[in-house]
Design a protein around this motif. Structure first.
Motif, short mmCIF file in Angstrom:
data_model
loop_
_atom_site.label_atom_id
_atom_site.label_comp_id
_atom_site.label_asym_id
_atom_site.label_seq_id
_atom_site.Cartn_x
_atom_site.Cartn_y
_atom_site.Cartn_z
N LEU A 221 27.92 28.13 52.17
CA LEU A 221 26.82 27.19 52.41
C LEU A 221 26.21 27.39 53.79
CD1 LEU A 221 28.18 23.83 50.97
CD2 LEU A 221 26.89 25.64 49.83
N ASP A 222 24.93 27.05 53.92
CA ASP A 222 24.31 27.12 55.25
C ASP A 222 24.73 25.88 56.06
OD1 ASP A 222 22.65 24.99 54.52
OD2 ASP A 222 21.03 26.32 53.89
N PRO A 223 24.51 25.89 57.39
CA PRO A 223 25.04 24.80 58.22
C PRO A 223 24.55 23.41 57.80
CG PRO A 223 24.35 26.62 59.59
CD PRO A 223 23.93 26.96 58.19
N GLN A 224 23.29 23.30 57.38
CA GLN A 224 22.78 21.98 56.97
C GLN A 224 23.56 21.46 55.76
OE1 GLN A 224 20.90 24.57 57.69
NE2 GLN A 224 19.35 23.92 59.17
N ALA A 225 23.71 22.34 54.78
CA ALA A 225 24.42 21.96 53.55
C ALA A 225 25.87 21.62 53.87
CB ALA A 225 24.35 23.09 52.54
N ARG A 226 26.46 22.40 54.78
CA ARG A 226 27.85 22.17 55.14
C ARG A 226 28.04 20.81 55.81
NH1 ARG A 226 30.09 27.13 58.14
NH2 ARG A 226 30.04 27.82 56.00
N HIS A 227 27.12 20.49 56.72
CA HIS A 227 27.25 19.22 57.43
C HIS A 227 27.12 18.04 56.47
CE1 HIS A 227 27.72 19.94 61.76
NE2 HIS A 227 27.24 21.13 61.46
N LEU A 228 26.25 18.17 55.48
CA LEU A 228 26.09 17.09 54.52
C LEU A 228 27.37 16.90 53.70
CD1 LEU A 228 24.36 14.95 53.28
CD2 LEU A 228 23.25 16.67 51.86
#
Lengths: 261, 304
Positions: B166-173
């Motif tokens: 996952l990209d960082p945005q998706a990961r943080h969510l």
């Protein structure tokens, strides 16, 4: 191989949601599916029945096309169950990992394999119904006993789905299925009396034919279409059921082994 | 009974290869427990054992008061699973995936449909409700998989590398959602090889290698127990030569990896002073983290 793999199957009602899942997918492409069930057998029956049948004398008191009808209904139900158990079954097991997702719920592999068989047999039922409808519409059978073709289609489906799943359990890829169709299904179509009576074959081939499940299916279907109680129907039913139980158990053991790797 | 899952001396081999080698583990109710380890350490096999999908060669396993694998079916009624590789139904929409999956637990359509808005909300997929799965992005698919794991309102959720790919945005969510789940009292067991993920999310961790647990504790404990508190990373062509002369003298321990040198120290000041004499070397001074612990415990060699 672990002893768990050889345990007898445990049945539960949890196979039903899997059947419903497959039905939901099927509904989305029901149109093309029904067309597939109809087009192939109808073209065979009309082409060979009228084309070839026009040059042939009657067989056992019926026209060639009526003779062919009994073979076609079995061959067509065999095909639907086989394709479902092999190609679609493999997609659900391997390609889409649907089984893997289901196994994380309270459903077990026993439920999954059982549902695959029942589902493939349901598609056979549908295919048998479609062909039966064509037979009625063409006036090839006026027999009330022909209604027994409907449960027979389901039984033939159970039988070929179970055997087919053994192949699915062993298959490394889709290409592998070519062996089964070339070495098992095609010979069966030619040896079991779909297109001509089995007694036209040399004795040796007749012996081979007598142990193949499709022969027993056709021995049931043909008399039913001419309103006769099939001679020796208990034997034929037992053979088909026997193949189904054997296939279910062997494929289950093989799937347990495959999925515990 | 406080342990929601306990494993005792669990073993599993495939042929000659021992994959799980005498594993002991206990997971408490309400905690987020991380299983760390390099590829091939036996993490996924451990999860499969815990779910009763494969039988151990020996050892004992209890999940939610059920003996596994004997009563695994009963245990799985109260467990949610987010698998490593997506196995959503590609023929179905987002909502259909949840409905069909809920039925496998024996939940009625009415109950699933009543739970649906909340699940979709949780997964940020409310406006994708009737969209087919193949058109979703990687992050959306992961969130749907997470929502699917919650369809039976489980007590324990197993997550196998939930943010890989996952990209960082998706990961943080995803991280935010997992923290919400622990706040609601759910027990989480996750495997990962992202140390920042483990450090952010997990109350306790176990580092696994070659089928064994080699260290257990909170992220802080693992760092305190296994490694010096300060790290100075030194980069440059001359780094290795410099290390032989100075790091050996000024650091408790150092490791050379290509053109980088990792110096582990209790007090970094003498080392930093020395480094100021070498303008050709670049360096980074930072507190020790889990990744340092992980590399120390499992080595720097590639696992392939």
């Amino acid at each position: 191989m672990s002893r768990y793999n050889f345990a007898l199957p445990q049945f539960s009602r949890r196979f039903i949601p899997i059947w419903r899942r497959n039905f939901m997918v099927w509904k989305k492409m029901a149109g093309s599916s029904v067309l597939g069930h109809l087009a192939d057998p109808v073209i065979y029956m009309l082409g060979l029945g009228y084309g070839l049948g026009g040059m042939l004398p009657q067989i056992g008191g019926t026209s060639y096309i009526a003779f062919l009808a009994g073979g076609t209904v079995c061959y067509s139900t065999m095909n639907s169950a086989s394709f479902e158990a092999l190609y679609s079954g493999f997609a659900r097991m391997h390609e889409q990992r649907t089984w893997e997702a289901i196994l994380n719920t309270p459903v077990t592999l026993d439920d999954i394999v059982f549902s695959e068989i029942v589902w493939a047999a349901s598609k056979s039922l549908l295919s048998g119904l479609a062909v039966l409808l064509v037979i009625w519409l063409l006036g090839l059978s006026h027999s009330p006993l022909s209604l027994w073709i409907i449960p027979l289609a389901f039984l033939v489906g159970l039988c070929f789905a179970s055997i087919g799943l053994i192949v699915t359990a062993l298959a490394p890829s889709y290409d592998y299925f070519m062996y089964y169709f070339t070495l098992a299904i095609t010979p069966m179509v030619l040896l079991c009396g779909v297109f001509f009576p089995v007694d036209r074959l040399p004795t040796m081939l007749q012996n081979v034919s007598s142990v193949l499940p499709l022969t027993h299916a056709i021995d049931l279907a043909r008399p039913l279409l001419t309103n006769h109680v099939p001679p020796g129907f208990m034997l034929h039913i037992s053979v088909l059921l026997g193949y189904a139980l054997f296939g279910f158990y062997v494929s289950l053991v093989l799937f347990r082994r495959r999925l515990s790797q | 009974m406080n342990a929601i899952l306990s494993a005792h001396n669990l073993r599993k081999s495939y042929g000659d290869q021992v994959v799980v080698d005498g594993l002991d583990l206990s997971i408490r109710r309400g905690e987020c427990f991380g299983l760390l380890g390099p590829n091939g350490a036996g993490k996924t096999t451990t999860l499969r054992l815990m779910l009763g999908l494969i039988a151990p060669d020996s050892g004992e396993l209890q999940l939610l008061d059920h003996a596994v694998p004997q009563q695994a079916r009963a245990a799985r009624v109260r467990v949610g699973v987010v698998p490593q590789i997506d196995n959503l139904d590609p023929d179905f929409t987002v909502a259909e995936n949840l409905l069909v999956y809920g039925r496998y637990f024996g939940i009625s359509d009415a109950v699933i449909n009543a739970r649906m808005p909340e699940l979709l909300e949780f997964a940020n997929l409310t406006n994708k409700r009737d969209v087919k799965v193949p058109t979703l992005s990687g992050g959306m698919k992961r969130r749907l998989t997470l929502a699917r794991a919650l369809v039976n309102d489980p007590e324990v959720i197993f997550l196998d590398e939930p943010t890989t790919g996952l990209d960082p945005q998706a990961r943080h969510l995803i991280w935010q959602r997992l923290r919400e789940l622990t706040a609601r009292g759910k027990t989480l067991l996750l495997t990962t090889h992202f140390m920042d993920e483990a450090e952010r999310l997990c109350h306790r961790l176990a580092v696994m290698d070659n089928g064994r647990i080699i260290s257990t504790g909170s992220p802080r404990e693992l760092i305190a127990q296994n490694i010096e508190p300060q790290v100075v990373e030194v980069f440059g062509e001359q780094a290795a030569t410099w290390a032989q002369d100075h790091a050996a003298r000024l650091a408790q321990r150092f490791e050379v990896s290509g053109e980088s040198v990792f110096c582990y120290v209790t007090d970094a000041q003498p080392l930093l002073k020395e480094l100021q004499q070498h303008p050709e070397l670049r360096y980074l001074h930072r507190p020790a983290n889990l990744e340092d612990v992980f590399l120390k415990l499992t080595g720097r060699e590639m696992r392939e």
